[in-house]
Scaffold this motif. Structure first.
Motif, PDB file in Angstrom:
ATOM      1  N   ALA A  45      27.586  -6.443 -59.661  1.00 29.08           N
ATOM      2  CA  ALA A  45      26.543  -7.313 -59.865  1.00 29.08           C
ATOM      3  C   ALA A  45      26.819  -8.484 -60.107  1.00 29.08           C
ATOM      4  O   ALA A  45      27.644  -9.089 -60.432  1.00 29.08           O
ATOM      5  CB  ALA A  45      26.195  -6.139 -60.554  1.00 29.08           C
ATOM      6  N   VAL A  57      30.304  -0.420 -71.537  1.00 32.59           N
ATOM      7  CA  VAL A  57      28.802   0.436 -71.412  1.00 32.59           C
ATOM      8  C   VAL A  57      29.326   1.403 -72.356  1.00 32.59           C
ATOM      9  O   VAL A  57      30.064   2.310 -72.368  1.00 32.59           O
ATOM     10  CB  VAL A  57      28.991   0.850 -69.606  1.00 32.59           C
ATOM     11  CG1 VAL A  57      27.433   2.219 -69.187  1.00 32.59           C
ATOM     12  CG2 VAL A  57      29.697  -0.064 -68.816  1.00 32.59           C
ATOM     13  N   TRP A 106      23.614   4.346 -71.361  1.00 30.44           N
ATOM     14  CA  TRP A 106      23.060   3.383 -70.080  1.00 30.44           C
ATOM     15  C   TRP A 106      23.519   3.668 -69.348  1.00 30.44           C
ATOM     16  O   TRP A 106      22.982   3.339 -67.765  1.00 30.44           O
ATOM     17  CB  TRP A 106      23.688   2.606 -70.554  1.00 30.44           C
ATOM     18  CG  TRP A 106      23.616   1.171 -71.404  1.00 30.44           C
ATOM     19  CD1 TRP A 106      22.717   1.171 -72.250  1.00 30.44           C
ATOM     20  CD2 TRP A 106      24.500  -0.142 -71.831  1.00 30.44           C
ATOM     21  NE1 TRP A 106      23.231  -0.148 -73.175  1.00 30.44           N
ATOM     22  CE2 TRP A 106      23.824  -0.682 -73.160  1.00 30.44           C
ATOM     23  CE3 TRP A 106      25.865  -0.946 -71.021  1.00 30.44           C
ATOM     24  CZ2 TRP A 106      24.439  -2.201 -73.326  1.00 30.44           C
ATOM     25  CZ3 TRP A 106      26.041  -1.843 -71.746  1.00 30.44           C
ATOM     26  CH2 TRP A 106      25.617  -2.653 -72.097  1.00 30.44           C
ATOM     27  N   THR A 150      23.551 -11.781 -60.215  1.00 32.22           N
ATOM     28  CA  THR A 150      22.259 -12.089 -60.708  1.00 32.22           C
ATOM     29  C   THR A 150      21.800 -13.217 -60.697  1.00 32.22           C
ATOM     30  O   THR A 150      22.816 -14.595 -60.674  1.00 32.22           O
ATOM     31  CB  THR A 150      21.488 -11.791 -61.667  1.00 32.22           C
ATOM     32  OG1 THR A 150      20.090 -11.870 -61.150  1.00 32.22           O
ATOM     33  CG2 THR A 150      21.982 -12.356 -63.317  1.00 32.22           C
ATOM     34  N   MET A 208      29.442 -10.191 -62.496  1.00 30.68           N
ATOM     35  CA  MET A 208      29.793  -9.634 -63.971  1.00 30.68           C
ATOM     36  C   MET A 208      30.657  -7.873 -62.833  1.00 30.68           C
ATOM     37  O   MET A 208      30.849  -7.774 -61.444  1.00 30.68           O
ATOM     38  CB  MET A 208      28.621  -7.756 -63.212  1.00 30.68           C
ATOM     39  CG  MET A 208      29.097  -6.543 -64.594  1.00 30.68           C
ATOM     40  SD  MET A 208      27.884  -5.406 -64.608  1.00 30.68           S
ATOM     41  CE  MET A 208      25.716  -6.323 -65.905  1.00 30.68           C
ATOM     42  N   TYR A 231      23.310  -4.955 -56.707  1.00 26.80           N
ATOM     43  CA  TYR A 231      23.984  -4.050 -57.142  1.00 26.80           C
ATOM     44  C   TYR A 231      25.098  -3.655 -56.405  1.00 26.80           C
ATOM     45  O   TYR A 231      24.633  -3.219 -55.510  1.00 26.80           O
ATOM     46  CB  TYR A 231      22.560  -2.642 -57.708  1.00 26.80           C
ATOM     47  CG  TYR A 231      22.011  -3.177 -58.747  1.00 26.80           C
ATOM     48  CD1 TYR A 231      22.438  -3.343 -60.047  1.00 26.80           C
ATOM     49  CD2 TYR A 231      20.176  -3.943 -57.905  1.00 26.80           C
ATOM     50  CE1 TYR A 231      20.542  -3.524 -61.013  1.00 26.80           C
ATOM     51  CE2 TYR A 231      19.262  -4.099 -59.204  1.00 26.80           C
ATOM     52  CZ  TYR A 231      19.820  -3.861 -60.324  1.00 26.80           C
ATOM     53  OH  TYR A 231      18.527  -4.716 -61.326  1.00 26.80           O
ATOM     54  N   LEU A 272      33.060  -4.759 -69.412  1.00 29.05           N
ATOM     55  CA  LEU A 272      32.426  -5.654 -69.057  1.00 29.05           C
ATOM     56  C   LEU A 272      32.785  -6.583 -69.166  1.00 29.05           C
ATOM     57  O   LEU A 272      32.989  -6.754 -70.661  1.00 29.05           O
ATOM     58  CB  LEU A 272      31.279  -4.973 -68.734  1.00 29.05           C
ATOM     59  CG  LEU A 272      30.756  -3.566 -67.767  1.00 29.05           C
ATOM     60  CD1 LEU A 272      28.843  -4.186 -67.662  1.00 29.05           C
ATOM     61  CD2 LEU A 272      31.091  -3.510 -67.056  1.00 29.05           C
ATOM     62  N   TYR A 281      22.087  -2.702 -66.441  1.00 35.36           N
ATOM     63  CA  TYR A 281      22.594  -4.211 -65.484  1.00 35.36           C
ATOM     64  C   TYR A 281      21.935  -5.640 -65.882  1.00 35.36           C
ATOM     65  O   TYR A 281      22.548  -6.404 -66.213  1.00 35.36           O
ATOM     66  CB  TYR A 281      22.286  -4.531 -63.850  1.00 35.36           C
ATOM     67  CG  TYR A 281      23.402  -3.072 -63.218  1.00 35.36           C
ATOM     68  CD1 TYR A 281      24.446  -3.448 -62.295  1.00 35.36           C
ATOM     69  CD2 TYR A 281      23.699  -2.126 -63.534  1.00 35.36           C
ATOM     70  CE1 TYR A 281      26.127  -2.795 -62.250  1.00 35.36           C
ATOM     71  CE2 TYR A 281      24.410  -1.128 -62.711  1.00 35.36           C
ATOM     72  CZ  TYR A 281      25.361  -1.387 -61.889  1.00 35.36           C
ATOM     73  OH  TYR A 281      25.933  -0.263 -61.418  1.00 35.36           O
ATOM     74  N   VAL A 301      28.963   1.954 -61.854  1.00 36.77           N
ATOM     75  CA  VAL A 301      29.787   1.359 -63.014  1.00 36.77           C
ATOM     76  C   VAL A 301      29.709   3.252 -63.640  1.00 36.77           C
ATOM     77  O   VAL A 301      28.856   3.317 -64.273  1.00 36.77           O
ATOM     78  CB  VAL A 301      29.547  -0.003 -63.884  1.00 36.77           C
ATOM     79  CG1 VAL A 301      29.572  -0.012 -65.589  1.00 36.77           C
ATOM     80  CG2 VAL A 301      29.309  -0.827 -62.884  1.00 36.77           C
ATOM     81  N   GLU A 307      20.604   0.652 -63.665  1.00 38.68           N
ATOM     82  CA  GLU A 307      19.501  -1.043 -63.435  1.00 38.68           C
ATOM     83  C   GLU A 307      19.107  -1.768 -64.017  1.00 38.68           C
ATOM     84  O   GLU A 307      19.530  -2.777 -64.274  1.00 38.68           O
ATOM     85  CB  GLU A 307      18.434  -0.544 -62.017  1.00 38.68           C
ATOM     86  CG  GLU A 307      17.187  -0.231 -62.091  1.00 38.68           C
ATOM     87  CD  GLU A 307      16.551  -0.270 -61.292  1.00 38.68           C
ATOM     88  OE1 GLU A 307      15.747  -0.830 -60.900  1.00 38.68           O
ATOM     89  OE2 GLU A 307      16.473   0.642 -60.185  1.00 38.68           O
TER      90      GLU A 307
END
Length: 169
Positions: free
Chosen positions: A120, A18, A22, A122, A102, A72, A82, A34, A76, A31
């Motif tokens: 997180a 990260v 960010w 997706t 993640m 989410y 990550l 991510y 983080v 967001e």
């Protein structure tokens, strides 16, 4: 699985750290980033399955995300390492469904602990699109077979939709 079919190795974890830019006004990863990290994980999955830059240049075809659902789950912090796990959930002639999870890990090369909870997730649906024709096209057989060979059961959170908010009057 028959003896003539080699066992398919799972996709490697996508890894990132990260960056300071960010971090948002709340002091944790914004967001949008991510989604950026998940996008990089999709790129890595495409490379591993044969949908790499050379394929895209020679065929004019690529994957287009047509639907995504991001969850989410935890903040983080800046500097966090990550690791993103990708799971192929299914593929047909023109579509692929997959997820990314993640995790924050202690050090750069670490694997998430078996009982680690993702920060997180997706779930995505993508179409194989011929960019010149402007429409979905079937995957070449070898790529569809690779996607199908990587298919694994969906995690329990996949397939959910956003809950309705009751209307107050």
């Amino acid at each position: 699985m028959s003896e003539s079919q080699p066992q398919v190795q799972p996709l490697p974890l996508a890894r990132h750290r990260v960056r300071p830019e960010w971090i948002d006004y709340n002091g944790h990863m914004s967001e949008a980033f991510y989604v950026l990290v998940f996008g990089y994980a999709t790129d890595a999955m495409m490379i591993e399955t044969g949908l790499h830059a050379g394929y895209r240049e020679s065929t004019g075809c690529s994957l287009y995300t047509v639907e995504a659902h991001v969850r989410y789950l935890n903040d983080v912090s800046e500097g966090a390492h990550l690791a993103v796990r990708t799971r192929l959930l299914g593929a047909d002639a023109k579509k692929a469904r997959f997820t990314h999870e993640m995790y924050v890990v202690e050090d750069e090369g670490d694997e998430p602990a078996p009982d680690a909870a993702p920060v997180a997730t997706t779930e995505l649906l993508a179409l194989h699109v011929d960019q010149n024709a402007g429409r979905a096209m079937p995957f070449p057989a070898e790529i569809r077979e690779r996607l199908e060979a990587l298919t694994e059961p969906a995690p329990d959170w996949a397939g959910r939709s956003i809950a309705e908010v009751p209307r107050t009057t």
